[in-house]
Design an enzyme around this catalytic site. Structure first.
Site, PDB file in Angstrom:
ATOM      1  N   THR A  86      19.742 -55.304 -20.499  1.00 44.96           N
ATOM      2  CA  THR A  86      18.848 -55.159 -19.352  1.00 44.96           C
ATOM      3  C   THR A  86      17.458 -54.880 -19.906  1.00 44.96           C
ATOM      4  O   THR A  86      17.244 -53.835 -20.529  1.00 44.96           O
ATOM      5  CB  THR A  86      19.283 -53.988 -18.452  1.00 44.96           C
ATOM      6  N   LYS A 161      18.990 -58.442 -11.528  1.00 48.56           N
ATOM      7  CA  LYS A 161      19.542 -57.154 -11.976  1.00 48.56           C
ATOM      8  C   LYS A 161      18.674 -55.982 -11.494  1.00 48.56           C
ATOM      9  O   LYS A 161      19.180 -54.997 -10.958  1.00 48.56           O
ATOM     10  CB  LYS A 161      19.638 -57.163 -13.511  1.00 48.56           C
ATOM     11  N   LYS A 236      15.901 -45.826 -16.267  1.00 43.42           N
ATOM     12  CA  LYS A 236      15.382 -46.982 -17.021  1.00 43.42           C
ATOM     13  C   LYS A 236      15.230 -48.192 -16.097  1.00 43.42           C
ATOM     14  O   LYS A 236      14.182 -48.847 -16.071  1.00 43.42           O
ATOM     15  CB  LYS A 236      16.345 -47.325 -18.168  1.00 43.42           C
TER      16      LYS A 236
END
Ligand code: NAD
Length: 289
Positions: A86, A161, A236
């Site tokens: 990611t 995502k 994050k």
């Protein structure tokens, strides 16, 4: 296929193990860990030489860019560079551009499903990049995951995502603060779950990952908020969605507030190392200001 697998942490190691178990010829690279049963190379160049596919599963975009600079010249023409980390959309697009310029296929394919999904081979992949590269990688997605959604051009996988996880962070915070309010109102948590999980307030956070211990299906709340999906990883991902919102001039006030709340929880109020649903005991112990 001959596969180089770079980054063998919590997610990468079980994903690589599933590829080995399915009969692929996998060589791993990681400066820190060497999972049992996986042949390891001493350099990225060694692992990528003659490989059909290089898979990366790394902590962030900066590290991805560094590793990509070693992968791209080492992978044979026509090979596929498959990044499952990611990372920020800009890094995903930059790496894909460099790979394409070198005659490689490139895919950004971040995952959802966490460590359990990686171990069980039930991850969901959200994939951006060339359709031919997607077809090459499809058999690998089928081994490591249960679903691979082709989302569009390079960066589209990362976009999907971070949008998904922005919704997740916001709904988890909303669910937790509603439980904290219910507590103060004397409403039983089980009754709250029974109503909301079948009413218009339902969501994955409530129904599948209920943050209240002893209520709903088994979740990290039932294991003292041991992650699961750690609060710092949610922070994050909320940072990535805010960076992308800033860069694309998108109005995301709820995402910005979710980032602030998780930053406070993780950095100042003991949330680091706990599951992201641990905001429930945190909020429940607070007063209004
Ligand atoms: P991790 O920190 O456990 O693993 C990362 C690995 O990369 C480590 O083993 C590290 O040694 C290795 N690494 C670092 N620099 C390297 C380099 N230059 N060359 C080779 N290897 C290097 O992280 P993780 O939990 O496995 O997560 C990996 C990625 O997956 C992250 O981008 C994360 O956001 C994403 N992700 C994680 C989860 C989860 O539940 N853990 C869920 C979905 C997505």
């Amino acid at each position: 296929m001959k596969i180089a697998f770079i980054g063998l942490g919590n997610m990468g190691a079980p994903m690589a193990a599933n590829l080995v178990a399915a009969g692929h010829d996998v060589m791993g690279v990681d400066p820190v860990v060497a999972p049992e049963g996986l042949p390891m190379a001493s350099s990225v160049a060694e692992a990528c030489g003659g490989a059909d596919v290089a898979i990366t599963m790394l902590p962030n975009g900066e590290i991805l860019r560094t590793v990509a600079a070693e992968v791209i010249p080492a992978l044979p023409q026509g090979g596929v560079f498959l990044d499952c980390s990611t990372v920020d959309v800009d890094s995903a697009r930059a790496v894909a551009g460099d790979a394409a310029a070198a005659g490689l296929g490139a895919l950004d394919a971040p995952v959802s499903g966490g460590i359990k999904g990686a171990a069980d081979g039930t991850l969901t992949f959200m994939v951006g990049g060339g359709e031919a590269a997607f077809e090459t990688a499809k058999p690998l997605f089928d081994i490591m995951g249960q679903k691979a959604v082709y989302c569009g051009a390079s960066g589209a996988g990362q976009a999907a995502k971070i949008c998904n996880n922005m919704i997740l962070g916001i709904t988890m915070l909303g669910t937790c603060e509603a439980f904290a309010l219910a507590d103060k109102l004397g409403l039983d948590r089980q009754a709250m779950f029974d109503v909301v999980s079948t009413s218009s307030g339902y969501s994955w956070s409530m129904n599948a990952y209920c943050p209240a211990p002893g209520v709903g299906p088994q979740s990290p709340a039932d294991n003292n908020y041991t992650p699961g999906f750690a609060a710092e990883l949610m922070l994050k991902d909320l940072g990535l969605s805010q960076d992308a919102a800033q860069a694309s001039d998108a109005a995301t006030p709820m995402g910005a507030l979710a980032q602030q709340l998780y930053a406070t929880f993780v950095n100042d109020e003991g949330g680091r190392g706990t599951d992201f649903s641990g905001v429930l005991p945190w909020l429940a112990a607070k007063s209004r200001d």
